[in-house]
Write an enzyme that holds these catalytic residues in place. Structure first.
Site, PDB file in Angstrom:
ATOM      1  CG  ASP A 432     -52.919   6.081  36.113  1.00 47.64           C
ATOM      2  OD1 ASP A 432     -53.022   6.352  37.312  1.00 47.64           O
ATOM      3  OD2 ASP A 432     -53.796   5.479  35.474  1.00 47.64           O
ATOM      4  CB  THR A 434     -55.718   2.180  38.227  1.00 49.50           C
ATOM      5  OG1 THR A 434     -55.451   2.121  39.623  1.00 49.50           O
ATOM      6  CG2 THR A 434     -56.905   1.305  37.880  1.00 49.50           C
ATOM      7  CE  LYS A 818     -69.934   0.927  45.864  1.00 50.64           C
ATOM      8  NZ  LYS A 818     -70.430   0.060  44.800  1.00 50.64           N
ATOM      9  NE  ARG A 852     -58.958  -0.351  42.164  1.00 50.86           N
ATOM     10  CZ  ARG A 852     -58.724   0.856  41.627  1.00 50.86           C
ATOM     11  NH1 ARG A 852     -57.489   1.181  41.292  1.00 50.86           N
ATOM     12  NH2 ARG A 852     -59.691   1.710  41.421  1.00 50.86           N
ATOM     13  N   GLY A 933     -54.077   7.433  42.540  1.00 51.64           N
ATOM     14  CA  GLY A 933     -55.076   7.819  43.526  1.00 51.64           C
ATOM     15  C   GLY A 933     -55.297   6.776  44.593  1.00 51.64           C
ATOM     16  CG  ASN A1050     -57.677   9.453  35.959  1.00 56.79           C
ATOM     17  OD1 ASN A1050     -57.575   8.836  34.911  1.00 56.79           O
ATOM     18  ND2 ASN A1050     -57.295   8.949  37.099  1.00 56.79           N
ATOM     19  CG  ASP A1051     -54.072   8.935  33.797  1.00 57.48           C
ATOM     20  OD1 ASP A1051     -53.905   9.241  34.987  1.00 57.48           O
ATOM     21  OD2 ASP A1051     -54.392   7.794  33.429  1.00 57.48           O
TER      22      ASP A1051
END
Length: 1347
Positions: A432, A434, A818, A852, A933, A1050-1051
């Site tokens: 990953d 981040t 946003k 980012r 992502g 998320n990993d």
């Protein structure tokens, strides 16, 4: 079906048609068994509902008070066994192993036939191995059982039939009203019904669920009627879906009782899940819906698939070869025996007449006798030794000081010890970005506003073209709108409760007697006094001593200090009582719909008014507050919400506060659990002596008399002072955000002068602070802008954006959006086309810098459109089917025709030593794939700066690929680039859309080309795509060994899919670390984990496996040769004692010791020379050439030992001291003695890392044989072979010792010679035959040359 002993689920009803209620009362419905409520399927863990049933749960539980509620419905169970199932289940698991099952069969056969050796020789080692493994697994299960009991027995406060009771957590039933207090864990899945927060909010953290450590907000269902606590069980019925594993979805409704019969929708924001923790909210009440093993946390805690090391493939291959060799040996000896019986024995008349008949029974007896005799070719103790080696090796990793982070006191954690050696076999690493390659510490850097680019300079903006500096006074309308959008378009919480509280905590306070104790509006910045710089210094010198003296008394004594604190005094020892958190003033907030009922307690009523407390700590002149409330709760209690600041270490904090154990579900009996009092003045200081913590940024420290030479110094110092105060003030506000990006944006707005100060009943407050004014000093009338927040359209991984709908002071309604620019730009109106083009160019510039980016937009909502939106949203929320889809369609309608405001750029700093780590791993032959992502441009810049993509590498982009044909064109072009650019490194960059096409339509082609690249960067991926990429590479015919590393929830799927999962204990929580096989604190530790520990464990396991097969072949090779000199009579040359103890005592300790300590290279050399890692990849040391070499040495040693002894006993067996010939028993004993010495010395010879302890284990093993044999041979058992006094005679014989020396030298000279020649001539290991790898290399060379 009996679910963990629970006969039924009280409070559950299944309905077949939405909205229909059965007519039978609840008492009759309790008889439904679980099998009538759910259909379950087993998924190696918790059971999951497989049909879309709906449940009805009576709020407050069943109304039949006569019938007892079943117990244990909320019990969790993580154990594998029970007392009844342990033995059969554990034995079944262990006998699945080939070696264990083989020895079980051999033991049964030896009991059924006339065995040539004692059946105990097979039974005892088998029992030993089974018992050791069973003891280990049983002990681990007992630890899990104890952990479960701690959770199941924790006290929980429930309200049943309007009365409060305290029960065990395991006895909670569906429908029970549960009271959960601040900083306590939620005992089961609850629907939130009441909160002490005046706006019906509940703040929680969900680190145990999804790994996210940020604060999340839940809400009491809108329009829920306010009733007394005694009447809450009469509210109505909750109807909800059956439990699922999805943590982010919940569909249900509350059907209220009464004439109106209203229905209130329930969604995820109304549910507290088990595993979450209540924060910043004093108390909440919820109705239990999912309990025990069907809570969402337990449904997600299923066991993952068992991961096996690739070395086990080679072990199984060796076992199969040995098994085939065993069958071949037994068959050969059987036919040789039959030949002798037919043609040799009849000629030997002294043996008597040969039998004429030959039956099947005789065949089985002969054949199986040989099978029993040679069953030790299979090393039974190999598995248990490997298991011990792995467990001890995992301890070494956890004890490694280089894998320990001192700042967080976090060592390395090994969750799966059977993958230790797999760390040395990694070919491809998936990472990953981040939080793994970067720190996940966000800092606002640049922005694009109305087509212009600006740089962020703490309190001002710098125009990228003119270099002009702009403060908030000089902002244009578009710039104000932009930062106003950032300050309100978020879900950030102010943990300090209010601006006034932050003001109070960040400044020096008045004397205690003068401090106000009313509601928050009574706190004014003008109430705070300033101390001189000298006073600040004096405070710094004396505050620690002062506070320590004030805390020296007993916590419940008259002189104790009552503080508003999160510390539970019940968890603090009398000797080390201290204050865990910073003192803070009390802010009383009463919920209009929450009041606790009268309770029956023995203690007196306590007046919670702190104004009545004098400086001596006695309310109304009476006893101390601690005396009044030592163990009781008040009779009538209005809950108050005290401020909640960020926990910061202070100089006066006591150092010896006991760490609490399991956090229970309520905090009863604590003196400060519900009542908060102001900090009392220390006894040895005047009343004005209570100061704030010292600050180097005080006003007087930059007074004009101090600087008299240069005016610029004054300006610079004042600017620095202001920056420090702004930073301290924002730090005191303690923003809690759902993502680091969101927090960075709100803090940037505060630095520029738009300070978000919190929300009050969905009223967002933004204070405008011009640069000439101070945040904390009094001024005439601060300007504050307020917005009424009407709706929050939450961010999801599908929407990639979030929106808020607000109403300004003029009554106009706005939507602010946003999100990712690829999702926001299509929503913008056509009138913003030119601005979108300019902003997109700026975003590309930001991405090239590795920043980012987010796009910001808004628009005015007409009243008619807003009313239509409300109707559609209400219909979507009331739907029990496809609620999520309907809501997103409703969101999409209103998120349209937006006016673009600009874009933000946030920096995420790189991890420490990440570049050195990645370069070293690439030098070690590990290909690195980064799966993220982020945008392609952002990820590319990070990949270049961290060394993932070499600076001179060719970069090939596959972007916006739409179909298979386009993908194949790209892949063919890339393949040609790789082939014709011989020696040129190539990097592939692909976005999520293109990768989706590759995975769905050209997976094998993509895989075959991508693995040829030096580095691969996959951008804009979802968590599912990450795991699919890993799975795709695992499916390759090349049998790549993969590893995945990440830090966020998320990993998890990627980590669990890879052969080796590695977690970073980072800022995104611990979910990845808990699900990983290995976990540590920093990415740079991966280098040591792989290059050092991975290398060592691979070498050690290879040596362990090869040596086990070697020593057993030496052992049984002598038995095989002996049969040729006994007419193949299936007689054993060894005594049964030797057969039993050979693998258990005589040869087990040295190999175990060297298998956990072997070091072919020093740690420093392995870190300096990553190329050494390649020597062990693909399990090179377990390939057939190494195995055959060891087997050749084993055959050579068995031949030398046997025939040296045979010659000695044949030509002159008068070797005893008293001149007599030796007996046959001496022959077998001498052979066994020699075997023990030779195999142990052989291990010594091949070992690289010699220590005194290792040499001691070799000596103690040889002495172990001598001692046990001496004891055994002096006992006249006459059980197996008669070796009575045989070994003592050998020990007393000088020729025997001389023979022993000569035999050992003859055995080991070739080993030593080959090793020395290899070192002297620097001979590399080579393959005896061209194997698979060589063929593949030859084919690849041919294709590259002639394509």
């Amino acid at each position: 079906m009996n679910f963990f002993g629970h006969e039924h689920l009280s409070g559950f009803r299944r309905i077949d048609r939405i909205g229909s209620f059965p007519t039978s009362p609840w008492a009759e419905q309790e008889s439904f068994h679980l099998k009538d409520t759910f259909l379950w399927s087993w998924h190696k863990g918790s059971r999951v509902s497989t049909i879309n049933d709906w449940l009805q749960i009576q709020i407050g539980g069943p109304q039949d008070v006569k019938k007892k509620r079943p117990k244990g419905q909320n019990r969790i169970k993580s154990t594998k066994y029970t007392l009844i199932t342990f033995l059969p289940q554990n034995l079944l698991e262990q006998f699945r192993r080939i070696a264990n099952f083989y020895f079980l069969v051999m033991t049964i056969i030896s009991l059924l036939i006339d065995s040539p050796v004692s059946p105990m020789t097979s039974l005892l080692p088998l029992v030993f191995v089974i018992a050791v493994t069973a003891a280990k697994q049983g002990y681990e299960d007992i630890l899990r059982y104890r952990t479960d009991n701690v959770v199941n027995s924790s006290p929980v406060t429930v309200i049943r039939d309007g009365k409060e009771a305290i029960i065990k957590s395991q006895d909670v039933c569906p429908g029970d009203l549960i009271v959960v207090e601040r900083d306590c864990d939620v005992p089961c899945d609850l629907v939130l019904l009441r909160s002490t927060d005046p706006h019906g909010k509940c703040f929680i953290t969900t680190a145990n669920l999804d790994g996210e450590s940020n604060l999340k907000t839940l809400m009491v269902p809108r329009d829920l009627p306010t009733v007394d606590i005694q009447e809450m069980h009469k509210l109505g019925m909750i109807e909800c879906e059956s439990p699922t594993t999805d943590l982010y979805s919940f569909n249900g409704k509350i059907e209220l009782k009464g004439g109106e019969g209203r229905v209130l929708p329930l969604s995820t924001e109304n549910v507290l899940l088990r595993g979450s923790r209540v924060k910043n909210t004093e108390c909440v009440i919820g109705c239990a819906v999912y309990t025990g093993m069907i809570s969402k946390l337990q449904l997600n805690s299923r066991l993952t698939r068992n991961k096996n090391a690739s070395s086990e493939i080679y072990i199984n291959r060796f076992l199969i070869v040995i098994l085939i060799a065993l069958i071949a040996i037994v068959t050969l000896l059987y036919f040789l025996k039959r030949y002798n019986e037919l043609f040799v024995i009849p000629k030997l008349t002294y043996l008597g007449d040969a039998t004429d008949s030959y039956s099947v029974k005789q065949f089985l007896q002969d054949y199986l006798s040989f099978l029993i005799l040679f069953n030790y070719l299979i090393p039974i103790s190999l598995y248990v030794t490997i298991e011990l080696q792995r467990v001890i090796g995992s301890w070494f990793m956890e004890w490694d000081i280089e894998l320990y982070e001192k700042e967080t006191d976090q060592p390395c954690v090994v969750n799966t010890s059977n993958l230790n050696e797999e760390l040395g076999q990694i070919n491809i690493l998936f990472s990953d970005k981040t939080g793994t390659l970067t720190k996940n510490e966000m800092n606002f850097q640049q922005c694009s506003i109305d087509g212009s680019k600006f740089l962020f300079k703490k309190t001002r903006l710098e125009d990228a073209e003119t270099k002009a500096l702009l403060d908030i006074n000089k902002f244009s309308a578009s710039q104000r709108n932009f930062f106003q959008a950032l300050s309100i378009c978020h879900t950030v919480q102010v943990a300090s409760g209010s601006l006034e509280e932050a003001d109070s905590s960040g400044t020096k306070r008045e004397p205690v007697a003068a401090i106000k104790t009313g509601p928050p509006e009574m706190y004014q910045i003008s109430d705070i006094t300033e101390e001189s710089h000298n006073s600040s210094q004096q405070s710094e010198l004396n505050v620690s001593h002062t506070i320590d003296n004030s805390l020296s008394g007993h916590p419940n004594g008259a002189g104790s200090t009552a503080v508003s604190s999160d510390v539970n005094p019940l968890l603090v020892s009398d000797e080390s009582y201290g204050v865990e958190r910073r003192k803070r003033p009390v802010v009383v907030k009463r919920s209009p719909n929450f009041a606790r009922s009268n309770r029956m307690h023995n203690g007196p009523a306590i007046d919670p008014n702190p104004n009545q407390t004098d400086l001596n700590g006695s309310p109304n002149g009476g006893g101390g507050l601690g005396e009044a409330t030592p163990n009781y709760r008040p009779i009538s209690l209005q809950f108050r919400r005290s401020t909640s600041e960020k926990d910061l270490p202070q100089s006066w904090e006591a150092a010896n506060v006991q760490a609490p154990g399991h956090r229970r579900a309520h905090s009863y009996g604590a003196p400060n659990a519900y009542l908060s009092s102001l900090p009392l003045s220390p006894p040895d200081r005047p009343p004005s002596g209570l100061f704030r913590s010292t600050s180097t940024a005080s006003r007087e420290s930059y007074a004009a008399p101090t600087f008299t030479r240069q005016p610029t110094i004054l300006v610079r110092a004042e600017s620095q002072r202001r920056k420090n105060e702004i930073r301290d003030f924002i730090f005191t506000l303690d923003y809690q955000a759902s993502s680091p990006d969101e927090k960075a944006l709100v803090e940037a707005c505060a630095n520029l002068g738009m300070v978000y100060t919190g929300d009050d009943d969905e009223t967002l407050r933004v204070r405008i602070v011009p640069p000439h004014m101070d945040y904390k000093r009094p001024f005439a009338k601060p300007k504050e802008v307020t917005f009424q927040r009407l709706h929050v359209l939450e961010f999801t991984s599908d929407r990639k954006r979030m929106s808020v709908i607000v109403r300004d002071t003029d009554g106009r309604k706005w939507i602010y959006t946003k999100g990712a620019e690829s999702y926001v730009f299509p929503l913008c109106a056509n009138s913003s086309a030119d601005l979108v083009s300019k902003t997109d160019g700026h975003i590309s510039d930001f991405a090239r810098l590795g920043l980012r980016t987010l796009a910001i937009a808004r628009r005015l909502i007409p009243e008619e459109e807003y009313q239509d939106f409300l109707v559609e949203l209400a219909q979507a929320n009331s739907s029990l089917e496809n609620r999520k889809q309907l809501s997103e369609e409703c969101y999409a309608k209103i998120e349209s025709n937006l006016d673009l405001l600009g874009a933000t750029a946030v920096e995420d700093a790189l991890q420490d030593d990440v570049a050195d780590t990645l370069v070293s791993l690439q030098a070690a032959g590990i290909k690195i794939w980064v799966l993220t992502g982020d945008k392609v441009e952002t990820a590319l810049n990070i990949a270049l700066s961290c060394g993932h993509i070499p600076p001179d590498a060719k970069k090939y982009f596959i972007i916006d690929c739409k179909n298979r044909e386009e993908m194949l064109l790209h892949l063919n072009a890339l393949d040609r680039e790789i082939i014709f650019g011989i020696g040129q490194e190539c990097a592939l960059l692909i976005d999520g859309k293109s990768l989706g096409v590759a995975l769905a339509e050209a997976s094998s082609e993509f895989r075959d080309v991508a693995v040829k690249c030096t580095a691969v960067l996959c951008c804009r991926l979802s968590p599912l795509q990450k795991s699919e990429v890993v799975s795709l590479i695992k499916s390759s015919n090349e049998n790549y060994n993969t590893a995945s590393i990440g830090d966020g929830a998320n990993d998890v799927s990627m980590i669990q899919e890879a052969h080796v999962g590695i977690g970073i204990m980072g800022r995104e929580g611990r979910q990845a670390a808990r699900c990983a096989d290995f976990a540590f604190a920093k990415f740079c530790m991966l280098k040591r984990l792989l290059l050092v520990h991975g290398h060592y464990h691979s070498v050690r396991l290879s040596l362990l496996v090869l040596y086990f097969f070697y020593k057993n072949i030496v052992f049984m090779g002598i038995m095989f040769l002996f049969q040729f000199h006994t007419l193949f009579s299936s007689s054993s040359v060894y005594d049964s004692l030797f057969l039993t103890l050979y693998n258990v005592i005589y040869t087990s300790l040295p190999i175990l010791f060297i298998a956990i300590s072997e070091k072919p290279y020093t740690e420093e050399k392995l870190m300096r020379t990553p190329q050494l890692y390649k020597k062990n990849t693909d399990n090179k040391q377990l390939h057939w050439p190494y195995f055959l070499m060891w087997m050749l040495f084993a055959i050579y040693h068995s031949v030398i030992i046997f025939y040296f002894a045979f010659c000695l006993f044949t030509y002159n067996n008068v070797i005893l001291n008293y001149g007599q010939t030796v007996a046959f028993s001496c022959f077998g004993t001498l052979l066994m003695w020699t075997v023990v010495i030779v195999v142990n010395l052989k291990l010594w010879l091949v070992s690289m890392y010699l220590s005194y302890w290792y040499i001691f284990t070799i000596i103690i093993s040889i002495l172990g044989f001598i001692v046990t044999t001496v004891i055994y041979n002096v006992i006249d058992l006459d059980f197996d072979t008669d070796i009575y006094w045989a070994y003592n005679n050998l020990l007393a014989s000088l020729p025997v010792w001389l023979w022993l020396l000569v035999t050992c030298v003859a055995c080991l000279v070739p080993d030593y010679t080959i090793r020395m020649l290899a070192r002297a001539l620097n001979i590399k290991s080579f393959s005896i035959f061209p194997g698979k790898q060589r063929k593949l290399k030859m084919r690849e060379k041919f294709e590259n040359t002639y394509l």
